[in-house]
Design a protein around this motif. Structure first.
Motif, PDB file in Angstrom:
ATOM      1  N   UNK A  67      -9.863   6.689   6.485  1.00  0.00           N
ATOM      2  CA  UNK A  67      -9.089   7.056   7.668  1.00  0.00           C
ATOM      3  C   UNK A  67      -9.826   8.138   8.447  1.00  0.00           C
ATOM      4  N   UNK A  68      -9.640   8.129   9.755  1.00  0.00           N
ATOM      5  CA  UNK A  68     -10.117   9.229  10.576  1.00  0.00           C
ATOM      6  C   UNK A  68      -9.084  10.347  10.612  1.00  0.00           C
ATOM      7  N   UNK A  69      -9.408  11.390  11.374  1.00  0.00           N
ATOM      8  CA  UNK A  69      -8.501  12.523  11.509  1.00  0.00           C
ATOM      9  C   UNK A  69      -7.568  12.393  12.704  1.00  0.00           C
ATOM     10  N   UNK A  84       1.130   7.964  15.065  1.00  0.00           N
ATOM     11  CA  UNK A  84       2.204   8.802  14.543  1.00  0.00           C
ATOM     12  C   UNK A  84       2.677   9.733  15.638  1.00  0.00           C
ATOM     13  N   UNK A 139      -8.319  -0.091   6.068  1.00  0.00           N
ATOM     14  CA  UNK A 139      -7.308  -0.073   5.007  1.00  0.00           C
ATOM     15  C   UNK A 139      -7.841  -0.660   3.709  1.00  0.00           C
ATOM     16  N   UNK A 183       2.047   1.133  12.347  1.00  0.00           N
ATOM     17  CA  UNK A 183       0.869   0.284  12.515  1.00  0.00           C
ATOM     18  C   UNK A 183       0.827  -0.258  13.936  1.00  0.00           C
ATOM     19  N   UNK A 217       1.437  -5.764  10.111  1.00  0.00           N
ATOM     20  CA  UNK A 217       1.718  -4.812   9.049  1.00  0.00           C
ATOM     21  C   UNK A 217       2.838  -3.885   9.500  1.00  0.00           C
ATOM     22  N   UNK A 223       3.376   0.485   2.977  1.00  0.00           N
ATOM     23  CA  UNK A 223       2.926  -0.417   4.038  1.00  0.00           C
ATOM     24  C   UNK A 223       2.916  -1.816   3.468  1.00  0.00           C
ATOM     25  N   UNK A 237       0.859  -1.176   0.000  1.00  0.00           N
ATOM     26  CA  UNK A 237       0.000   0.000   0.000  1.00  0.00           C
ATOM     27  C   UNK A 237       0.903   1.237   0.000  1.00  0.00           C
ATOM     28  N   UNK A 248      -8.233  -1.095  11.677  1.00  0.00           N
ATOM     29  CA  UNK A 248      -6.860  -0.946  12.141  1.00  0.00           C
ATOM     30  C   UNK A 248      -6.706   0.322  12.984  1.00  0.00           C
ATOM     31  N   UNK A 283      -4.156  14.051   7.815  1.00  0.00           N
ATOM     32  CA  UNK A 283      -4.156  12.597   7.951  1.00  0.00           C
ATOM     33  C   UNK A 283      -3.597  11.969   6.669  1.00  0.00           C
ATOM     34  N   UNK A 284      -3.088  10.756   6.766  1.00  0.00           N
ATOM     35  CA  UNK A 284      -2.611  10.068   5.551  1.00  0.00           C
ATOM     36  C   UNK A 284      -3.740   9.886   4.548  1.00  0.00           C
ATOM     37  N   UNK A 289      -1.249  -7.507  16.843  1.00  0.00           N
ATOM     38  CA  UNK A 289      -0.646  -6.323  17.450  1.00  0.00           C
ATOM     39  C   UNK A 289       0.815  -6.177  17.031  1.00  0.00           C
ATOM     40  N   UNK A 292       7.252  12.332  13.477  1.00  0.00           N
ATOM     41  CA  UNK A 292       7.767  11.022  13.086  1.00  0.00           C
ATOM     42  C   UNK A 292       6.860  10.358  12.059  1.00  0.00           C
ATOM     43  N   UNK A 293       7.224   9.122  11.676  1.00  0.00           N
ATOM     44  CA  UNK A 293       6.474   8.414  10.659  1.00  0.00           C
ATOM     45  C   UNK A 293       5.285   7.634  11.203  1.00  0.00           C
ATOM     46  N   UNK A 294       4.586   6.997  10.267  1.00  0.00           N
ATOM     47  CA  UNK A 294       3.421   6.195  10.627  1.00  0.00           C
ATOM     48  C   UNK A 294       3.863   4.844  11.184  1.00  0.00           C
ATOM     49  N   UNK A 353       4.955  -0.249   8.339  1.00  0.00           N
ATOM     50  CA  UNK A 353       5.160   0.910   7.479  1.00  0.00           C
ATOM     51  C   UNK A 353       6.650   1.119   7.232  1.00  0.00           C
ATOM     52  N   UNK A 354       6.940   1.651   6.058  1.00  0.00           N
ATOM     53  CA  UNK A 354       8.278   2.158   5.817  1.00  0.00           C
ATOM     54  C   UNK A 354       8.471   3.484   6.546  1.00  0.00           C
ATOM     55  N   UNK A 355       9.705   3.951   6.574  1.00  0.00           N
ATOM     56  CA  UNK A 355      10.019   5.170   7.296  1.00  0.00           C
ATOM     57  C   UNK A 355       9.577   6.450   6.603  1.00  0.00           C
ATOM     58  N   UNK A 402       4.440   7.141   2.295  1.00  0.00           N
ATOM     59  CA  UNK A 402       4.710   5.948   3.092  1.00  0.00           C
ATOM     60  C   UNK A 402       4.230   4.692   2.363  1.00  0.00           C
ATOM     61  N   UNK A 454      -4.755   7.061  14.786  1.00  0.00           N
ATOM     62  CA  UNK A 454      -5.740   7.039  13.712  1.00  0.00           C
ATOM     63  C   UNK A 454      -6.423   5.679  13.666  1.00  0.00           C
ATOM     64  N   UNK A 508      -3.494   2.991  13.726  1.00  0.00           N
ATOM     65  CA  UNK A 508      -2.163   3.421  13.292  1.00  0.00           C
ATOM     66  C   UNK A 508      -1.817   4.659  14.105  1.00  0.00           C
ATOM     67  N   UNK A 559      -4.860  -4.568  14.523  1.00  0.00           N
ATOM     68  CA  UNK A 559      -5.996  -4.774  13.641  1.00  0.00           C
ATOM     69  C   UNK A 559      -6.945  -5.789  14.259  1.00  0.00           C
TER      70      UNK A 559
END
Lengths: 109, 114
Positions: free
Chosen positions: B104-106, B39, B99, B47, A98, A91, A36, B35, A45-46, B60, B43-45, A100-102, A89, B95, B37, B50
């Motif tokens: 997605x939510x906010x 952040x 998927x 997971x 799952x 996934x 993904x 799911x 948001x993403x 998890x 920083x990044x996302x 995610x990439x950085x 990103x 979030x 997720x 689910x």
């Protein structure tokens, strides 16, 4: 621990083409990892772009495409627009978990 | 219109607990895996977890296993995340997401600080 690796940053000129990649520490990425891709602009948001390697959501612009390339998942942006400047990103799915990439910071300059 | 609305975040001390909620509308919530997720600031996302469409299956991330519990109420179209034994490094926007169909939510902000 599984690690998913993306280019930290890329720069592309408006109207150009750029390919972002997504690699797995476990080996070659295949369609079975259901890659993904997501776009995220600051403060937002993403936004999902691609699922299951190459499938687009109804809102995904045609200039975005997903594929497998040299053992990695790839996201190609063609005819890049200034508004494509964002963090991207990937996934990957690993047997119930799952990862995610950085993220890749794409600059349009 | 599809909506995912998270709530329940806030400021909590290390070791504390919260229950995050995600109210879904505009799609058949009970048909989809859901799911969480997160952040961290700047920083990044990441997971987190689910849950299967009927709630019988959960997964998890190693970083939250044993401390977080995901659940859902399909009658109320609501997803939950019970977070316990919170650490400073759990500070993040959380979030909820479907998927499969790209919803997605906010997000809701959880801040763990003394």
């Amino acid at each position: 621990q599984t690690v998913v690796t993306q280019e930290p940053s890329l720069t592309v000129s408006p109207g150009g083409t750029v390919t972002l990649t997504c690699a797995s520490s476990t080996g070659a990425v295949t369609s079975g990892y259901y890659p993904n891709w997501f776009q995220q602009r600051p403060g937002q948001a993403p936004r999902p772009l691609i699922y299951s390697t190459d499938k687009k959501h109804s809102w995904t612009p045609a200039r975005f495409s997903g594929s497998l390339l040299g053992g990695k998942a790839a996201l190609t942006l063609s005819a890049v627009q200034p508004e494509d400047e964002a963090e991207y990103y990937c996934l990957l799915y690993f047997d119930g978990v799952l990862v995610f990439g950085g993220g890749t910071k794409l600059t349009v300059l | 219109e599809v909506q995912l609305v998270e709530s329940g975040g806030g400021l909590v001390q290390p070791g504390g607990s919260l229950r995050l909620s995600c109210a879904a509308s505009g799609f058949t919530f009970s048909s989809y895996w859901m799911h969480w997720v997160r952040q961290a600031p700047g920083k990044g996302l990441v997971w987190v977890s689910r849950i299967s469409s009927d709630g019988s299956g959960t997964n998890y991330a190693d970083s939250v296993k044993g401390r977080f519990t995901i659940s859902r109420d399909n009658a109320e179209n609501t997803l939950y995340l019970q977070v316990r034994s919170l650490r400073v490094e759990d500070t993040a926007v959380y979030y909820c997401a479907s998927l499969t169909n790209g919803y997605w939510g906010q997000g809701t902000l959880v801040t763990v600080s003394s």
